[in-house]
Design a protein around this motif. Structure first.
Motif: not given
Length: 61
Positions: A5-14, A16-22
């Protein structure tokens, strides 16, 4: 297996295949999904909020 149900920012970025800076850029511009800050300062995104955000992108296109 059900999705978490909950994702870390890192999991979300992974996912979507985006960089954390994006993600940080989207957030600064108010274009990221809703983010919740835990008492320990860590950020989490709820899948329901991610789906709503994603659906809103299709409507805007």
């Amino acid at each position: 297996m059900s999705a978490r149900t909950w994702l870390t920012v890192e999991e979300f970025c992974a996912e979507l295949n985006i960089a954390r800076s994006t993600f940080n850029d989207w957030r600064a511009k108010g274009r990221a999904p809703i983010v919740r800050k835990l008492p320990n300062g860590k950020l989490r995104l709820e899948r329901a909020d991610i789906k709503s955000w994603y659906d809103s992108l299709a409507e805007a296109a």
